[in-house]
Design an enzyme around this catalytic site. Structure first.
Site, PDB file in Angstrom:
ATOM      1  N   CYS A  13       6.777 -38.127  -7.117  1.00  0.00           N
ATOM      2  CA  CYS A  13       8.213 -37.778  -7.061  1.00  0.00           C
ATOM      3  C   CYS A  13       8.987 -38.957  -7.475  1.00  0.00           C
ATOM      4  O   CYS A  13       8.788 -40.042  -7.737  1.00  0.00           O
ATOM      5  CB  CYS A  13       8.506 -37.196  -5.647  1.00  0.00           C
ATOM      6  SG  CYS A  13       8.517 -38.570  -4.266  1.00  0.00           S
ATOM      7  N   CYS A  14       9.884 -38.344  -8.102  1.00  0.00           N
ATOM      8  CA  CYS A  14      11.358 -39.360  -8.722  1.00  0.00           C
ATOM      9  C   CYS A  14      10.670 -40.084  -9.832  1.00  0.00           C
ATOM     10  O   CYS A  14      10.322 -39.051 -10.723  1.00  0.00           O
ATOM     11  CB  CYS A  14      11.794 -40.300  -7.701  1.00  0.00           C
ATOM     12  SG  CYS A  14      12.977 -41.619  -8.215  1.00  0.00           S
ATOM     13  N   ILE A  15      10.552 -41.174  -9.998  1.00  0.00           N
ATOM     14  CA  ILE A  15      10.072 -42.005 -11.248  1.00  0.00           C
ATOM     15  C   ILE A  15       8.676 -42.110 -11.361  1.00  0.00           C
ATOM     16  O   ILE A  15       7.955 -42.231 -12.262  1.00  0.00           O
ATOM     17  CB  ILE A  15      10.869 -43.255 -11.604  1.00  0.00           C
ATOM     18  CG1 ILE A  15      10.554 -43.831 -12.790  1.00  0.00           C
ATOM     19  CG2 ILE A  15      10.417 -44.257 -10.424  1.00  0.00           C
ATOM     20  CD1 ILE A  15      11.249 -42.949 -13.962  1.00  0.00           C
ATOM     21  N   THR A  25       7.907 -33.848  -8.277  1.00  0.00           N
ATOM     22  CA  THR A  25       9.272 -33.304  -8.157  1.00  0.00           C
ATOM     23  C   THR A  25      10.271 -34.473  -8.399  1.00  0.00           C
ATOM     24  O   THR A  25       9.642 -35.611  -8.425  1.00  0.00           O
ATOM     25  CB  THR A  25       9.401 -32.724  -6.816  1.00  0.00           C
ATOM     26  OG1 THR A  25      10.625 -32.155  -6.533  1.00  0.00           O
ATOM     27  CG2 THR A  25       9.241 -33.990  -5.758  1.00  0.00           C
TER      28      THR A  25
END
Length: 253
Positions: free
Chosen positions: A164-166, A226
């Site tokens: 998730c995220c980066i 995500t």
């Protein structure tokens, strides 16, 4: 009175049906063993705390057992989170990650794919600084050897990987041709997504635009991603999107 009893009975049946379905779903997830790889403690130089916590909550709700790991290396640098400025000190990624894990964490070198059904990487700048060098080199970055080995081991065994995220950039760097999401492109609520997506595409991968509450599943590579805090969204929306990712991982495990 008979009408009321009939109505109550029908509602009770509906409630029992829902409870049975929920029980069946979570029972199906019981016994899933998931590794969570951390990158320190704190959004600017480690794992994003709310993302890591959301991952653990959703895994717990899904009935999974969890083991946490982190590489035993120095952080790229240390950020004073109050001032947002670099601090003149050194910190160890494994030691700092132990804060999030309440001390129950292991050196990443000890992660065995045979002992786990899936692996998940929360985001935070630590994923782009300590697990790889994306923060300073972008698509030309290098990935920590143990992180790369873990990703390749789970992929090689056909076991799902959640990011998730980066952290989806880790998959983009290690698995050419894969599909990931880091949010919606050309949307002001996702200020860093467009440039990151372009770099992902330049690596020969495919970026798929998805909103903060959604996740994307690359069925071929068993990657579930995500965007989390790549979006400027209320924290409950971040939490829900991570829940979608975790649920996708457990379904594939």
């Amino acid at each position: 009175m008979l009408t009321l009893l009939h109505h109550c009975g029908r509602n009770l049946l509906t409630l029992r049906t829902v409870q049975t379905l929920n029980k069946s779903y979570y029972s199906a997830q019981m016994g899933k063993r998931v590794a969570v790889v951390l990158a320190g403690c704190g959004v600017y130089d480690g794992s994003e705390i709310h993302e890591a916590s959301a991952v653990l909550v959703h895994l717990s709700r899904g009935g999974a057992s969890v083991n946490m790991f982190a590489p035993n290396v120095d952080q790229m640098h240390v950020i004073n989170h109050l001032k947002g400025e670099p601090a003149q000190e050194k910190r160890n990624v494994l030691v700092e990650s132990a804060r999030l894990a309440r001390g129950n964490i292991q050196d990443l070198s000890k992660l065995s794919v045979k002992d786990h059904d899936a692996v998940i990487f929360p985001g935070g700048f630590g994923a782009a600084k300590n697990l790889c060098t994306w923060a300073v080199q972008g698509k030309d970055c290098s990935v920590n050897d143990e992180v790369k080995a873990a990703l390749q081991a789970f992929h090689g065994e056909g076991k799902p990987i959640g990011l998730c995220c980066i952290s989806p950039v880790l998959a983009a760097k290690v698995f050419p041709g894969c599909e990931v999401t880091v949010g919606l492109e050309k949307d002001d609520k996702y200020p860093d997504t467009t440039d990151t997506a372009a770099a992902i595409n330049a690596l020969g991968c495919k970026h798929v635009s998805k909103g903060v509450g959604e996740s994307h599943v690359d069925e071929k590579n068993k990657l579930v991603t995500t965007c989390a805090f790549m979006c400027n969204a209320p924290i409950h929306e971040i939490f829900d999107g991570i829940g979608s990712m975790v649920q996708g991982v457990l379904k594939l495990a």
